[in-house]
Design an enzyme around this catalytic site. Sequence first.
Site, PDB file in Angstrom:
ATOM      1  NE  ARG A  46      -2.589   1.177   3.465  1.00  0.00           N
ATOM      2  CZ  ARG A  46      -3.259   0.746   4.648  1.00  0.00           C
ATOM      3  NH1 ARG A  46      -4.545   0.530   4.379  1.00  0.00           N
ATOM      4  NH2 ARG A  46      -2.718   0.926   5.818  1.00  0.00           N
ATOM      5  CE  LYS A 145      -2.219   4.958   7.135  1.00  0.00           C
ATOM      6  NZ  LYS A 145      -3.213   5.334   7.752  1.00  0.00           N
ATOM      7  CD  GLU A 178     -11.715   6.188   5.074  1.00  0.00           C
ATOM      8  OE1 GLU A 178     -11.044   5.168   5.404  1.00  0.00           O
ATOM      9  OE2 GLU A 178     -11.301   6.789   4.066  1.00  0.00           O
TER      10      GLU A 178
HETATM   11  N1  PXG Z   1      -9.118   4.698   7.100  1.00  0.00           N
HETATM   12  C1  PXG Z   1      -8.529   5.568   7.215  1.00  0.00           C
HETATM   13  C2  PXG Z   1      -8.579   7.135   6.918  1.00  0.00           C
HETATM   14  C3  PXG Z   1      -7.115   5.333   8.074  1.00  0.00           C
HETATM   15  O1  PXG Z   1      -6.244   6.233   8.194  1.00  0.00           O
HETATM   16  C4  PXG Z   1      -7.987   3.099   8.401  1.00  0.00           C
HETATM   17  C5  PXG Z   1      -9.066   3.511   7.495  1.00  0.00           C
HETATM   18  C6  PXG Z   1      -7.694   1.589   8.622  1.00  0.00           C
HETATM   19  O2  PXG Z   1      -6.632   1.101   7.983  1.00  0.00           O
HETATM   20  P1  PXG Z   1      -5.688  -0.077   8.567  1.00  0.00           P
HETATM   21  O3  PXG Z   1      -4.914  -0.491   7.158  1.00  0.00           O
HETATM   22  O4  PXG Z   1      -5.111   0.715   9.480  1.00  0.00           O
HETATM   23  O5  PXG Z   1      -6.780  -1.127   8.939  1.00  0.00           O
HETATM   24  C7  PXG Z   1      -7.097   4.054   8.543  1.00  0.00           C
HETATM   25  C8  PXG Z   1      -5.603   3.708   9.395  1.00  0.00           C
HETATM   26  C9  PXG Z   1      -3.914   6.997  14.298  1.00  0.00           C
HETATM   27  C10 PXG Z   1      -3.781   5.839  13.141  1.00  0.00           C
HETATM   28  O6  PXG Z   1      -2.766   7.248  14.620  1.00  0.00           O
HETATM   29  C11 PXG Z   1      -4.766   5.610  12.298  1.00  0.00           C
HETATM   30  C12 PXG Z   1      -4.665   4.537  11.470  1.00  0.00           C
HETATM   31  C13 PXG Z   1      -3.688   3.751  11.221  1.00  0.00           C
HETATM   32  C14 PXG Z   1      -3.095   3.494  12.564  1.00  0.00           C
HETATM   33  C15 PXG Z   1      -2.953   4.838  13.348  1.00  0.00           C
HETATM   34  O7  PXG Z   1      -5.072   7.397  14.398  1.00  0.00           O
HETATM   35  N2  PXG Z   1      -5.337   4.533  10.384  1.00  0.00           N
END
Ligand code: PXG
Length: 284
Positions: A46, A145, A178
């Site tokens: 990713r 991301k 989301e």
């Molecule tokens: N949507 C968004 C916008 C994200 O930023 C997810 C979904 C979930 O994706 P993953 O691949 O982690 O299952 C994310 C991921 C934080 C933090 O510091 C946020 C994420 C991951 C790690 C830490 O708030 N978001």
Amino acid sequence: MDGTLVPREQAVVSVFDHGVLYGDGCFEGIRAYHGRIFRVGAHIDRLFASAEAIRLKSPYSREQWIDAIRTTLNANGLTNAYIRVVMTRGVGTLGLNPFRCPAPTCFIIADSISLYPPALYESGMKVITARRPRNLPAALDPSIKSLNYLNNILAKIEAIDAGVLEAIMLNHEGFVAECTGDNIFFVKGGRVVTPAASAGLLVGVTRGFVLQLCREMGLPCEERLFRIEELRQADEVFLTGTAAEIIAVSQIDDDVIGSGTIGPVTRRLTEAFRARVASHAPED
Ligand code: PXG
């Protein structure tokens, strides 16, 4: 930092870095459980997809990134950790032109994270619906991301102002996309549903893992578009993310969801998730 292990206080970025000046870059958040880096391959894939989407070329191969993540984890003496992997456009001249930045800035942080209070994993958490829509995919695709998180941060501020910790974001057509840092699922009549990628969302690694768990556990699941009204009528709602793992939603705005606490399907998936990350299955 750029290929070298440095002490925390020397891990600094230039004020001329376009990651700082413009949010020009991309990142990943990854977990390590018991010394195994959870789905590291999917995260690096990713990262590379995000980089390609913004015309940023990684100076390191996939294998070099994975080795460097492992080195950073070991150097910090951590086995359970939160890992942040960042690749910015690098140092350049003032002005937007990304091609005047000769080399990306790359760094890896290994630290700990606790996103939500542990009690919320039993009780479920309250969320709101953000008024601010998720970024229009044609303008800035949420599947990238990127270091530009202001769309999410402004929705997060709406949540905090309302006294809750997360906000559901709708796309420009009003379909559920989301949350600000988590993907969203609902359960209705035993079926598990999550927004299709076409809603405009980050295709979460945890989301993918939960869909896989559903298939393995024989729970019918589907990815499709739906509106907030359908979510309000659900039996169960839960969020998924690297930091959050799986967390139940007890209330959306003024509507209590299901029993108003963690539901049976969410509990089963949470238990399966925890068993898998605690098990000695080979790292993938
Ligand atoms: N949507 C968004 C916008 C994200 O930023 C997810 C979904 C979930 O994706 P993953 O691949 O982690 O299952 C994310 C991921 C934080 C933090 O510091 C946020 C994420 C991951 C790690 C830490 O708030 N978001």
